[in-house]
Motif scaffolding. Structure first.
Motif, PDB file in Angstrom:
ATOM      1  N   LEU A 111       3.671  10.576  -6.611  1.00  0.00           N
ATOM      2  CA  LEU A 111       4.715  11.036  -7.537  1.00  0.00           C
ATOM      3  C   LEU A 111       4.169  11.212  -8.946  1.00  0.00           C
ATOM      4  N   ARG A 112       3.290  10.322  -9.352  1.00  0.00           N
ATOM      5  CA  ARG A 112       2.688  10.427 -10.686  1.00  0.00           C
ATOM      6  C   ARG A 112       1.886  11.723 -10.797  1.00  0.00           C
ATOM      7  N   HIS A 113       1.097  12.015  -9.762  1.00  0.00           N
ATOM      8  CA  HIS A 113       0.310  13.261  -9.754  1.00  0.00           C
ATOM      9  C   HIS A 113       1.225  14.486  -9.780  1.00  0.00           C
ATOM     10  N   GLU A 114       2.286  14.449  -8.976  1.00  0.00           N
ATOM     11  CA  GLU A 114       3.231  15.569  -8.931  1.00  0.00           C
ATOM     12  C   GLU A 114       3.854  15.828 -10.294  1.00  0.00           C
ATOM     13  N   ARG A 115       3.981  14.796 -11.096  1.00  0.00           N
ATOM     14  CA  ARG A 115       4.595  14.932 -12.421  1.00  0.00           C
ATOM     15  C   ARG A 115       3.564  15.158 -13.529  1.00  0.00           C
ATOM     16  N   GLY A 116       2.307  15.245 -13.136  1.00  0.00           N
ATOM     17  CA  GLY A 116       1.254  15.518 -14.103  1.00  0.00           C
ATOM     18  C   GLY A 116       0.967  14.361 -15.044  1.00  0.00           C
ATOM     19  N   LEU A 117       1.226  13.146 -14.598  1.00  0.00           N
ATOM     20  CA  LEU A 117       0.988  11.964 -15.425  1.00  0.00           C
ATOM     21  C   LEU A 117      -0.332  11.304 -15.046  1.00  0.00           C
ATOM     22  N   SER A 118      -1.094  10.896 -16.036  1.00  0.00           N
ATOM     23  CA  SER A 118      -2.279  10.079 -15.777  1.00  0.00           C
ATOM     24  C   SER A 118      -1.823   8.630 -15.596  1.00  0.00           C
ATOM     25  N   GLN A 119      -2.684   7.828 -14.982  1.00  0.00           N
ATOM     26  CA  GLN A 119      -2.366   6.397 -14.881  1.00  0.00           C
ATOM     27  C   GLN A 119      -2.172   5.808 -16.264  1.00  0.00           C
TER      28      GLN A 119
ATOM     29  N   ARG B  53       0.827  -1.207   0.000  1.00  0.00           N
ATOM     30  CA  ARG B  53       0.000   0.000   0.000  1.00  0.00           C
ATOM     31  C   ARG B  53       0.860   1.255   0.000  1.00  0.00           C
ATOM     32  N   THR B  54       1.950   1.238   0.771  1.00  0.00           N
ATOM     33  CA  THR B  54       2.851   2.385   0.832  1.00  0.00           C
ATOM     34  C   THR B  54       3.460   2.658  -0.534  1.00  0.00           C
ATOM     35  N   ILE B  55       3.945   1.620  -1.190  1.00  0.00           N
ATOM     36  CA  ILE B  55       4.520   1.783  -2.527  1.00  0.00           C
ATOM     37  C   ILE B  55       3.476   2.346  -3.483  1.00  0.00           C
ATOM     38  N   GLY B  56       2.280   1.791  -3.456  1.00  0.00           N
ATOM     39  CA  GLY B  56       1.217   2.268  -4.331  1.00  0.00           C
ATOM     40  C   GLY B  56       0.870   3.725  -4.089  1.00  0.00           C
ATOM     41  N   GLU B  57       0.763   4.110  -2.828  1.00  0.00           N
ATOM     42  CA  GLU B  57       0.454   5.505  -2.493  1.00  0.00           C
ATOM     43  C   GLU B  57       1.570   6.439  -2.962  1.00  0.00           C
ATOM     44  N   ASN B  58       2.812   6.009  -2.790  1.00  0.00           N
ATOM     45  CA  ASN B  58       3.938   6.841  -3.237  1.00  0.00           C
ATOM     46  C   ASN B  58       3.973   6.975  -4.751  1.00  0.00           C
ATOM     47  N   ILE B  59       3.690   5.905  -5.455  1.00  0.00           N
ATOM     48  CA  ILE B  59       3.662   5.973  -6.919  1.00  0.00           C
ATOM     49  C   ILE B  59       2.559   6.926  -7.372  1.00  0.00           C
TER      50      ILE B  59
ATOM     51  N   TYR C 109      -2.992  -2.874 -14.573  1.00  0.00           N
ATOM     52  CA  TYR C 109      -1.824  -3.253 -13.773  1.00  0.00           C
ATOM     53  C   TYR C 109      -1.368  -2.081 -12.914  1.00  0.00           C
ATOM     54  N   VAL C 110      -1.257  -0.903 -13.506  1.00  0.00           N
ATOM     55  CA  VAL C 110      -0.824   0.281 -12.759  1.00  0.00           C
ATOM     56  C   VAL C 110      -1.866   0.655 -11.706  1.00  0.00           C
ATOM     57  N   ALA C 111      -3.138   0.561 -12.038  1.00  0.00           N
ATOM     58  CA  ALA C 111      -4.194   0.849 -11.060  1.00  0.00           C
ATOM     59  C   ALA C 111      -4.092  -0.111  -9.874  1.00  0.00           C
ATOM     60  N   ASP C 112      -3.828  -1.375 -10.145  1.00  0.00           N
ATOM     61  CA  ASP C 112      -3.675  -2.365  -9.069  1.00  0.00           C
ATOM     62  C   ASP C 112      -2.442  -2.090  -8.210  1.00  0.00           C
ATOM     63  N   ILE C 113      -1.370  -1.625  -8.822  1.00  0.00           N
ATOM     64  CA  ILE C 113      -0.171  -1.261  -8.063  1.00  0.00           C
ATOM     65  C   ILE C 113      -0.503  -0.123  -7.100  1.00  0.00           C
ATOM     66  N   GLU C 114      -1.130   0.926  -7.627  1.00  0.00           N
ATOM     67  CA  GLU C 114      -1.441   2.089  -6.808  1.00  0.00           C
ATOM     68  C   GLU C 114      -2.439   1.756  -5.701  1.00  0.00           C
ATOM     69  N   ALA C 115      -3.288   0.775  -5.920  1.00  0.00           N
ATOM     70  CA  ALA C 115      -4.267   0.367  -4.906  1.00  0.00           C
ATOM     71  C   ALA C 115      -3.677  -0.632  -3.902  1.00  0.00           C
TER      72      ALA C 115
ATOM     73  N   GLU D 184      12.617   4.521 -11.546  1.00  0.00           N
ATOM     74  CA  GLU D 184      13.352   5.167 -12.634  1.00  0.00           C
ATOM     75  C   GLU D 184      12.407   5.997 -13.510  1.00  0.00           C
ATOM     76  N   SER D 185      11.252   5.450 -13.811  1.00  0.00           N
ATOM     77  CA  SER D 185      10.302   6.164 -14.671  1.00  0.00           C
ATOM     78  C   SER D 185       9.762   7.424 -14.002  1.00  0.00           C
ATOM     79  N   LEU D 186       9.769   7.446 -12.669  1.00  0.00           N
ATOM     80  CA  LEU D 186       9.288   8.618 -11.926  1.00  0.00           C
ATOM     81  C   LEU D 186      10.428   9.537 -11.492  1.00  0.00           C
ATOM     82  N   GLY D 187      11.666   9.145 -11.816  1.00  0.00           N
ATOM     83  CA  GLY D 187      12.824   9.988 -11.533  1.00  0.00           C
ATOM     84  C   GLY D 187      13.221  10.060 -10.071  1.00  0.00           C
ATOM     85  N   VAL D 188      13.017   8.952  -9.346  1.00  0.00           N
ATOM     86  CA  VAL D 188      13.389   8.908  -7.929  1.00  0.00           C
ATOM     87  C   VAL D 188      14.183   7.637  -7.653  1.00  0.00           C
TER      88      VAL D 188
END
Length: 74
Positions: free
Chosen positions: A20-28, A11-17, A42-48, A63-67
């Motif tokens: 970070l995705r929102h901060e970078r202006g990326l949609s799922q 859950r922590t990883i999903g919340e952080n992703i 798959y990405v929705a399941d990761i974030e959840a 890497e894709s989120l630059g962290v």
């Protein structure tokens, strides 16, 4: 030694992703399709917190989120 309750790290990883995705202006959809080459589901399941990620997947997402990968675990 302290143990992390089962599922908390996922859950922590999903919340952080998601954060970070929102901060970078990326949609799922854009993160999934254009950046990672994965399905939107798959990405929705990761974030959840419903996906148990491999270390390689954590590295790729970070890497894709630059962290650094450890940023996703905090």
């Amino acid at each position: 030694m302290d143990c992390v309750p089962e599922g908390d790290l996922q859950r922590t990883i999903g919340e952080n992703i998601a954060r970070l995705r929102h901060e970078r202006g990326l949609s799922q959809e854009r993160l999934a399709r254009d950046v990672l080459g994965l399905s939107l589901r798959y990405v929705a399941d990761i974030e959840a917190g419903r996906r148990n990620l491999t270390v390689q997947a954590v590295e790729r997402l970070a890497e894709s989120l630059g962290v650094p990968p450890l940023e996703l675990l905090k």
